[in-house]
Design an enzyme around this catalytic site. Sequence first.
Site, PDB file in Angstrom:
ATOM      1  N   ASP A  40      -4.821  -3.693 -18.391  1.00 11.78           N
ATOM      2  CA  ASP A  40      -3.884  -2.603 -18.699  1.00 11.78           C
ATOM      3  C   ASP A  40      -4.138  -1.978 -20.068  1.00 11.78           C
ATOM      4  O   ASP A  40      -3.245  -1.350 -20.645  1.00 11.78           O
ATOM      5  CB  ASP A  40      -2.419  -3.070 -18.594  1.00 11.78           C
ATOM      6  CG  ASP A  40      -2.070  -3.545 -17.200  1.00 11.78           C
ATOM      7  OD1 ASP A  40      -2.551  -2.946 -16.228  1.00 11.78           O
ATOM      8  OD2 ASP A  40      -1.319  -4.531 -17.084  1.00 11.78           O
TER       9      ASP A  40
ATOM     10  N   ILE B 166      -7.750  -9.412 -11.331  1.00 12.29           N
ATOM     11  CA  ILE B 166      -8.317  -8.827 -12.553  1.00 12.29           C
ATOM     12  C   ILE B 166      -9.839  -8.794 -12.448  1.00 12.29           C
ATOM     13  O   ILE B 166     -10.477  -9.778 -12.062  1.00 12.29           O
ATOM     14  CB  ILE B 166      -7.830  -9.604 -13.800  1.00 12.29           C
ATOM     15  CG1 ILE B 166      -6.333  -9.312 -13.993  1.00 12.29           C
ATOM     16  CG2 ILE B 166      -8.617  -9.194 -15.045  1.00 12.29           C
ATOM     17  CD1 ILE B 166      -5.691 -10.006 -15.155  1.00 12.29           C
ATOM     18  N   LEU B 167     -10.412  -7.632 -12.774  1.00 13.82           N
ATOM     19  CA  LEU B 167     -11.860  -7.447 -12.664  1.00 13.82           C
ATOM     20  C   LEU B 167     -12.525  -7.798 -13.997  1.00 13.82           C
ATOM     21  O   LEU B 167     -11.982  -7.531 -15.064  1.00 13.82           O
ATOM     22  CB  LEU B 167     -12.154  -5.996 -12.276  1.00 13.82           C
ATOM     23  CG  LEU B 167     -11.621  -5.604 -10.888  1.00 13.82           C
ATOM     24  CD1 LEU B 167     -11.540  -4.093 -10.729  1.00 13.82           C
ATOM     25  CD2 LEU B 167     -12.480  -6.218  -9.784  1.00 13.82           C
TER      26      LEU B 167
ATOM     27  N   GLU C 287     -12.148  -3.553 -19.956  1.00 10.30           N
ATOM     28  CA  GLU C 287     -12.159  -5.016 -19.928  1.00 10.30           C
ATOM     29  C   GLU C 287     -10.828  -5.642 -20.353  1.00 10.30           C
ATOM     30  O   GLU C 287     -10.615  -6.835 -20.140  1.00 10.30           O
ATOM     31  CB  GLU C 287     -13.323  -5.555 -20.777  1.00 10.30           C
ATOM     32  CG  GLU C 287     -13.182  -5.403 -22.285  1.00 10.30           C
ATOM     33  CD  GLU C 287     -13.423  -3.984 -22.804  1.00 10.30           C
ATOM     34  OE1 GLU C 287     -13.667  -3.064 -21.985  1.00 10.30           O
ATOM     35  OE2 GLU C 287     -13.353  -3.800 -24.034  1.00 10.30           O
TER      36      GLU C 287
ATOM     37  N   GLY D 194       0.777  -1.236   0.000  1.00 14.65           N
ATOM     38  CA  GLY D 194       0.000   0.000   0.000  1.00 14.65           C
ATOM     39  C   GLY D 194       0.807   1.284   0.000  1.00 14.65           C
ATOM     40  O   GLY D 194       0.333   2.303   0.506  1.00 14.65           O
TER      41      GLY D 194
ATOM     42  N   HIS E  60       0.181   1.271 -13.156  1.00 10.03           N
ATOM     43  CA  HIS E  60       0.957   0.111 -13.619  1.00 10.03           C
ATOM     44  C   HIS E  60       2.428   0.524 -13.682  1.00 10.03           C
ATOM     45  O   HIS E  60       2.742   1.594 -14.219  1.00 10.03           O
ATOM     46  CB  HIS E  60       0.458  -0.352 -14.991  1.00 10.03           C
ATOM     47  CG  HIS E  60       1.174  -1.576 -15.456  1.00 10.03           C
ATOM     48  ND1 HIS E  60       0.890  -2.835 -14.950  1.00 10.03           N
ATOM     49  CD2 HIS E  60       2.207  -1.739 -16.313  1.00 10.03           C
ATOM     50  CE1 HIS E  60       1.709  -3.713 -15.501  1.00 10.03           C
ATOM     51  NE2 HIS E  60       2.518  -3.072 -16.330  1.00 10.03           N
TER      52      HIS E  60
ATOM     53  N   MET F  43      -4.158  -6.784  -7.007  1.00  9.65           N
ATOM     54  CA  MET F  43      -3.649  -7.855  -7.870  1.00  9.65           C
ATOM     55  C   MET F  43      -4.725  -8.876  -8.245  1.00  9.65           C
ATOM     56  O   MET F  43      -4.504 -10.088  -8.148  1.00  9.65           O
ATOM     57  CB  MET F  43      -2.469  -8.553  -7.180  1.00  9.65           C
ATOM     58  CG  MET F  43      -1.360  -7.632  -6.771  1.00  9.65           C
ATOM     59  SD  MET F  43      -0.676  -6.696  -8.169  1.00  9.65           S
ATOM     60  CE  MET F  43       0.719  -5.899  -7.387  1.00  9.65           C
TER      61      MET F  43
ATOM     62  N   ASN G  17       1.379   3.079  -2.586  1.00 10.42           N
ATOM     63  CA  ASN G  17       0.626   4.025  -3.430  1.00 10.42           C
ATOM     64  C   ASN G  17      -0.593   4.573  -2.698  1.00 10.42           C
ATOM     65  O   ASN G  17      -0.932   5.747  -2.838  1.00 10.42           O
ATOM     66  CB  ASN G  17       0.233   3.374  -4.752  1.00 10.42           C
ATOM     67  CG  ASN G  17       1.379   3.401  -5.753  1.00 10.42           C
ATOM     68  OD1 ASN G  17       1.715   4.446  -6.293  1.00 10.42           O
ATOM     69  ND2 ASN G  17       2.007   2.248  -5.956  1.00 10.42           N
TER      70      ASN G  17
ATOM     71  N   ALA H 254       8.267   8.034 -10.064  1.00 14.18           N
ATOM     72  CA  ALA H 254       7.093   8.118 -10.949  1.00 14.18           C
ATOM     73  C   ALA H 254       5.779   7.839 -10.214  1.00 14.18           C
ATOM     74  O   ALA H 254       4.942   8.733 -10.069  1.00 14.18           O
ATOM     75  CB  ALA H 254       7.259   7.149 -12.123  1.00 14.18           C
TER      76      ALA H 254
HETATM   77  C1  GAR Z   1       3.098  -0.942  -7.489  1.00 16.02           C
HETATM   78  O1  GAR Z   1       4.375  -0.907  -8.062  1.00 16.02           O
HETATM   79  C2  GAR Z   1       2.034  -0.912  -8.567  1.00 16.02           C
HETATM   80  O2  GAR Z   1       2.370  -0.121  -9.648  1.00 16.02           O
HETATM   81  C3  GAR Z   1       1.991  -2.367  -8.963  1.00 16.02           C
HETATM   82  O3  GAR Z   1       2.134  -3.077  -7.751  1.00 16.02           O
HETATM   83  C4  GAR Z   1       2.852  -2.295  -6.803  1.00 16.02           C
HETATM   84  C5  GAR Z   1       2.019  -2.160  -5.563  1.00 16.02           C
HETATM   85  O4  GAR Z   1       2.747  -1.555  -4.527  1.00 16.02           O
HETATM   86  N1  GAR Z   1       0.776  -2.691  -9.651  1.00 16.02           N
HETATM   87  C6  GAR Z   1       0.702  -3.597 -10.636  1.00 16.02           C
HETATM   88  O5  GAR Z   1       1.645  -4.275 -10.991  1.00 16.02           O
HETATM   89  C7  GAR Z   1      -0.671  -3.744 -11.265  1.00 16.02           C
HETATM   90  N2  GAR Z   1      -0.589  -4.515 -12.468  1.00 16.02           N
HETATM   91  P1  GAR Z   1       2.026  -0.844  -3.307  1.00 16.02           P
HETATM   92  O6  GAR Z   1       1.069  -1.851  -2.682  1.00 16.02           O
HETATM   93  O7  GAR Z   1       3.148  -0.515  -2.382  1.00 16.02           O
HETATM   94  O8  GAR Z   1       1.317   0.372  -3.821  1.00 16.02           O
END
Ligand code: GAR
Length: 202
Positions: free
Chosen positions: A153, A95-96, A150, A14, A112, A93, A16, A182
């Site tokens: 990404d 897919i919906l 759908e 978490g 992503h 993680m 992000n 980023a």
């Molecule tokens: C992040 O790097 C995010 O971009 C990636 O998982 C990580 C989650 O980290 N997401 C994907 O790969 C989605 N396809 P976080 O839980 O610390 O935010």
Amino acid sequence: MLKARIAVLVSGGGTNLQAILDAQNSGVIKSGEVVLVISNHADAYALTRAKNAGVEGIYISKKELKTQEAFENAIIAALEEREIDLIVLAGFMSILSERFTARYDHRIINIHPSLIPSFCGQGFYGLKVHEAALAKGVKVTGATVHFVNEIPDGGEIIAQKAVEVQDGDTPEILQKRVMEQAEWIIFPQAVERIAYEISNSN
Ligand code: GAR
């Protein structure tokens, strides 16, 4: 102007989610408010982050609910109950289905950790994305915020930022640089932009 009501869907650490919560406190996000965090993992540290921020956090178990449909119905019920306007996938993680994404057209955004269309789609998530980038030998990677449709990404791109790959990078080192340079910057900015649009159309 009413703030957009935001739900953040998570599966893991978490960071992000934290960047979004911090951006609310610093005023970068002012058109929306995170009112709900949903995790599909009971022990996700993201739930602790929600608790620490005084945000409601709930765990919805796909294992217990057994089918994708039941899992998504439980998520939909939680979202409707709290009148959510914007769904933010922050390291979610799972897919919906099209049934879910079509219901929330242009109301779901995802981060992503690559420059889409590189290293994305089914099977590319978390560290695997950075492993693939290093295996290919790209010199530049980055992160992308996009609407969710759908196609995994495959939705409309909202924001991207490039990050240099450096000699000696491991997937973990590269992941950290992509987050710091980023993800944690463009994601809160994109959340504000979409929340602003929603709050002005409400
Ligand atoms: C992040 O790097 C995010 O971009 C990636 O998982 C990580 C989650 O980290 N997401 C994907 O790969 C989605 N396809 P976080 O839980 O610390 O935010």
